[in-house]
Motif scaffolding. Structure first.
Motif, PDB file in Angstrom:
ATOM      1  N   ILE A 193      -5.077   6.592   0.710  1.00 44.84           N
ATOM      2  CA  ILE A 193      -4.467   5.162   0.826  1.00 44.84           C
ATOM      3  C   ILE A 193      -4.830   4.715  -0.765  1.00 44.84           C
ATOM      4  CG2 ILE A 193      -6.523   4.076   1.664  1.00 44.84           C
ATOM      5  CD1 ILE A 193      -3.977   2.260   3.177  1.00 44.84           C
ATOM      6  N   GLU A 194      -3.614   3.906  -1.324  1.00 41.80           N
ATOM      7  CA  GLU A 194      -3.868   3.230  -2.561  1.00 41.80           C
ATOM      8  C   GLU A 194      -3.156   1.861  -2.529  1.00 41.80           C
ATOM      9  OE1 GLU A 194      -2.473   4.019  -7.250  1.00 41.80           O
ATOM     10  OE2 GLU A 194      -1.783   5.326  -5.714  1.00 41.80           O
ATOM     11  N   ARG A 195      -3.822   1.002  -2.828  1.00 41.76           N
ATOM     12  CA  ARG A 195      -3.465  -0.591  -3.032  1.00 41.76           C
ATOM     13  C   ARG A 195      -2.511  -0.740  -4.124  1.00 41.76           C
ATOM     14  NH1 ARG A 195      -6.643  -5.891  -3.717  1.00 41.76           N
ATOM     15  NH2 ARG A 195      -7.988  -4.473  -2.544  1.00 41.76           N
ATOM     16  N   LEU A 196      -1.242  -0.716  -4.033  1.00 43.20           N
ATOM     17  CA  LEU A 196      -0.211  -0.687  -5.324  1.00 43.20           C
ATOM     18  C   LEU A 196      -0.225  -2.008  -5.986  1.00 43.20           C
ATOM     19  CD1 LEU A 196       2.596   1.592  -3.806  1.00 43.20           C
ATOM     20  CD2 LEU A 196       0.620   2.407  -5.275  1.00 43.20           C
ATOM     21  N   SER A 197      -0.250  -3.186  -5.051  1.00 35.91           N
ATOM     22  CA  SER A 197      -0.299  -4.719  -5.554  1.00 35.91           C
ATOM     23  C   SER A 197      -2.037  -5.172  -5.867  1.00 35.91           C
ATOM     24  CB  SER A 197       0.364  -5.450  -4.435  1.00 35.91           C
ATOM     25  OG  SER A 197      -0.465  -5.588  -3.429  1.00 35.91           O
ATOM     26  N   HIS A 198      -1.909  -6.305  -6.695  1.00 39.40           N
ATOM     27  CA  HIS A 198      -3.209  -6.838  -6.937  1.00 39.40           C
ATOM     28  C   HIS A 198      -3.250  -8.248  -6.517  1.00 39.40           C
ATOM     29  CE1 HIS A 198      -7.100  -6.728  -9.323  1.00 39.40           C
ATOM     30  NE2 HIS A 198      -6.761  -7.644  -9.813  1.00 39.40           N
ATOM     31  N   TYR A 258       0.627  -1.153  -0.023  1.00 37.93           N
ATOM     32  CA  TYR A 258       0.056  -0.146  -0.077  1.00 37.93           C
ATOM     33  C   TYR A 258       0.888   1.282  -0.051  1.00 37.93           C
ATOM     34  CZ  TYR A 258      -4.077  -2.613   1.508  1.00 37.93           C
ATOM     35  OH  TYR A 258      -5.211  -3.406   1.830  1.00 37.93           O
ATOM     36  N   ARG A 259       0.162   2.366  -0.361  1.00 34.32           N
ATOM     37  CA  ARG A 259       0.978   3.628  -0.268  1.00 34.32           C
ATOM     38  C   ARG A 259      -0.012   4.683   0.250  1.00 34.32           C
ATOM     39  NH1 ARG A 259       3.227   5.785  -5.547  1.00 34.32           N
ATOM     40  NH2 ARG A 259       0.865   6.084  -6.163  1.00 34.32           N
ATOM     41  N   LEU A 260       0.424   5.395   1.176  1.00 34.49           N
ATOM     42  CA  LEU A 260      -0.505   6.515   1.971  1.00 34.49           C
ATOM     43  C   LEU A 260       0.336   7.802   1.176  1.00 34.49           C
ATOM     44  CD1 LEU A 260      -2.790   7.297   3.513  1.00 34.49           C
ATOM     45  CD2 LEU A 260      -1.134   7.850   5.393  1.00 34.49           C
ATOM     46  N   ARG A 261      -0.390   8.454   0.370  1.00 37.82           N
ATOM     47  CA  ARG A 261       0.042   9.787  -0.125  1.00 37.82           C
ATOM     48  C   ARG A 261      -0.994  10.901   0.321  1.00 37.82           C
ATOM     49  NH1 ARG A 261       2.681   9.677  -5.919  1.00 37.82           N
ATOM     50  NH2 ARG A 261       4.314   9.022  -4.742  1.00 37.82           N
ATOM     51  N   GLU A 279      -9.232   2.266   7.742  1.00 40.41           N
ATOM     52  CA  GLU A 279      -8.672   2.097   9.022  1.00 40.41           C
ATOM     53  C   GLU A 279      -7.310   1.966   9.095  1.00 40.41           C
ATOM     54  OE1 GLU A 279     -11.891  -0.559  11.500  1.00 40.41           O
ATOM     55  OE2 GLU A 279     -11.037  -1.634   9.946  1.00 40.41           O
ATOM     56  N   ILE A 280      -6.735   1.256   8.328  1.00 35.46           N
ATOM     57  CA  ILE A 280      -5.274   1.026   7.724  1.00 35.46           C
ATOM     58  C   ILE A 280      -4.757   2.614   7.463  1.00 35.46           C
ATOM     59  CG2 ILE A 280      -3.530   0.226   6.320  1.00 35.46           C
ATOM     60  CD1 ILE A 280      -5.265  -2.320   6.030  1.00 35.46           C
TER      61      ILE A 280
END
Length: 239
Positions: free
Chosen positions: A128-133, A121-124, A201-202
């Protein structure tokens, strides 16, 4: 432009149900390399594979160029995959395996690699964005529109992955190339976290400044939900 500064922390917990922690993690911040592996196949097998993967990555000598580093990671995990396949045959067991997610970074560039359902994941800027699938049975159902994310989290076949170390003769890693910005926070985690906590939540926890407190809080969040699986988190912050 001054170089990016990376800080990180990791934490792993057996959870509230399992007797053995089959997760393993790597935190080599000075070398710009982090990883999480989630073993499968029972305590006699899963912890062996995840530990072998992480210990093998730990032995990589520092490589300056990012692309070279990633190639060494790929080569290392290919060797681990072959060793696990051989060990599975030697032990006469049905399956030994481990998911893996890796982040390698050099200044403003990073590359994520993964096989299975351990996540990156990346928080920017608070988002939050899930970078993996996920490479999993339930993710394929979600991709087909047959399952919601909430349904996937509690699906009885939610533990079935379609790619992992040791599952097939050739390890197939998926990759994502990333442009790193100051203020970014990256999270590598086993599915024991994201199956007990929702992404928003993460994100709330990832916003805190101290990576050590973040990983402790993330694992605590999973434990308050019963933590039926092992939970592992590696958090990387960029300044």
């Amino acid at each position: 432009m001054t170089a990016m500064h990376y800080t990180a922390a990791s934490y792993s917990h057996v959870g509230m149900v399992r007797k053995i922690n089959e997760d393993a993690c790597l935190e080599l911040t000075a070398d710009g390399l982090w990883a999480v592996a989630d073993g499968m196949g029972g305590h006699a097998a899963g912890d062996y594979v995840s530990s072998l993967a992480v210990d093998s990555l730990r032995q990589i000598r520092q490589v300056e160029a990012l692309e070279q580093c990633v190639q060494v990671v790929r080569d290392t995990l290919d060797r681990v995959n072959r060793a696990v396949r051989d060990e599975t045959t030697r032990r006469g067991v049905a399956m030994m395996g481990s998911t893996v997610v890796v982040l390698a970074a050099r200044d403003q560039q990073a590359i994520g690699l993964w096989a299975g359902d351990s996540r990156l994941y990346r928080l920017r800027e608070g988002r939050i964005e899930r970078l993996s699938h996920d490479h999993s049975y339930v993710q394929e159902l979600q991709d087909s529109g047959l399952l919601s994310e909430a349904e996937a989290r509690v699906h009885p076949r939610g533990n079935i992955v379609t790619r992992a170390i040791g599952v097939q003769d050739q390890l197939e890693l998926q990759a994502v190339t990333l442009h790193v910005q100051r203020g970014d926070t990256y999270l590598l985690c086993s599915d024991g976290l994201n199956k007990t906590a929702e992404d928003h939540e993460i994100a709330d926890v990832l916003g805190h400044a101290d990576p050590y407190q973040v990983v402790r809080s993330l694992v605590h969040l999973g434990l308050t939900r019963g933590a039926p699986d092992n939970i592992t988190a590696v958090v990387v912050k960029v300044s």
